[in-house]
Enzyme design. Sequence first.
Site, mmCIF file in Angstrom:
data_model
loop_
_atom_site.group_PDB
_atom_site.id
_atom_site.type_symbol
_atom_site.label_atom_id
_atom_site.label_comp_id
_atom_site.label_asym_id
_atom_site.label_seq_id
_atom_site.Cartn_x
_atom_site.Cartn_y
_atom_site.Cartn_z
ATOM 1 C CB CYS A 64 -0.942 -0.005 1.197
ATOM 2 S SG CYS A 64 -1.976 -1.484 1.290
ATOM 3 C CG HIS A 102 -3.209 3.129 1.707
ATOM 4 N ND1 HIS A 102 -3.606 2.717 0.455
ATOM 5 C CD2 HIS A 102 -3.513 2.099 2.551
ATOM 6 C CE1 HIS A 102 -4.102 1.496 0.536
ATOM 7 N NE2 HIS A 102 -4.067 1.107 1.790
ATOM 8 C CG ASN A 131 -6.938 -1.024 0.500
ATOM 9 O OD1 ASN A 131 -6.087 -0.771 -0.345
ATOM 10 N ND2 ASN A 131 -6.628 -1.386 1.732
#
Length: 315
Positions: free
Chosen positions: A113, A241, A271
């Site tokens: 990430c 993020h 995500n």
Amino acid sequence: MTGSRIAALGHYQPAGVLTNEDLAALVDTSDEWIRTRVGIRTRHRAADDEPVDELAAHAGAKALAAAGLTPQDIGLVLVATSTAIDRSPNTAARVAARLGMESPAVMDLNVVCAGFTHALATADHAVRAGSADRVLVIGADKMTAVTDWSDRTTCVLVGDGAGAAIVEAAPEGEEPGIGPVLWGSVPAMGHAVRIEGTPPVFAQEGQAVYRWATTQLPPIARKVCERGGVLPEELAAVVLHQANLRIIEPVAQKIGAVNAVIARDVIESGNTSAASIPLALAKLVERGEISSGDPVLLFGFGGNLSYAGQIIRCP
């Protein structure tokens, strides 16, 4: 050594969309449960025959077009991804081939990430050192390909997509548009976010990640601002993020960016791992929510547990 800047951005998401209602038909969940716990409404899902490098190439082509460049203007291709299935040719080489490049250096970075902000820093370093004039930096992940669709704690989170940036030398006499990176990790807690096994499957210890992100990361993000010579209240935007709205909002608040636009692309994209920061940033620019030259905090965090952040100036 000269500084660097982001010249242009591009993003791509596959056509397939999964709603919370779609997921409720697969596992014991509901729209209310998902929105309350992670803030996500929809996410994009790539087709089985749509690999990570295809997502990445679409985003890269858009960034090249936005910058008014051809593929031959790029000397280095960096792709941040943790979900590419094939090892060689690597994803960057596959992207270069799709775009018709002739002889770029090609490297993949797997920092999950936090991959894009690591790759952006690497591009900045390459330009500063004189080893590349222009770099195509891409964050791309197909998280749905490594998802356990019977696990309601993870399958509701993920989406697929790609975001790209063109990094080039800043004009002589102009301040650098990419500030110094602050990066690191917590190796002892690396097990908290995993993509492991054969076939690989995404899993995480959600509460441990939440506590780490909301308590340990805000002071680090403030140090990123300090390194970049910007006060938190001077930020025009904060692009964290896009992990979970319940992480994004408290972390942004603790940073002290009281005048900033806070990227909340997680609501519609889920995500997307390494793609999440460039996706969210490109959309803010596309919608005109931030202007050229505005100071923006980029801060990636997640797997390993790794983090990396820098102040950039909006292209």
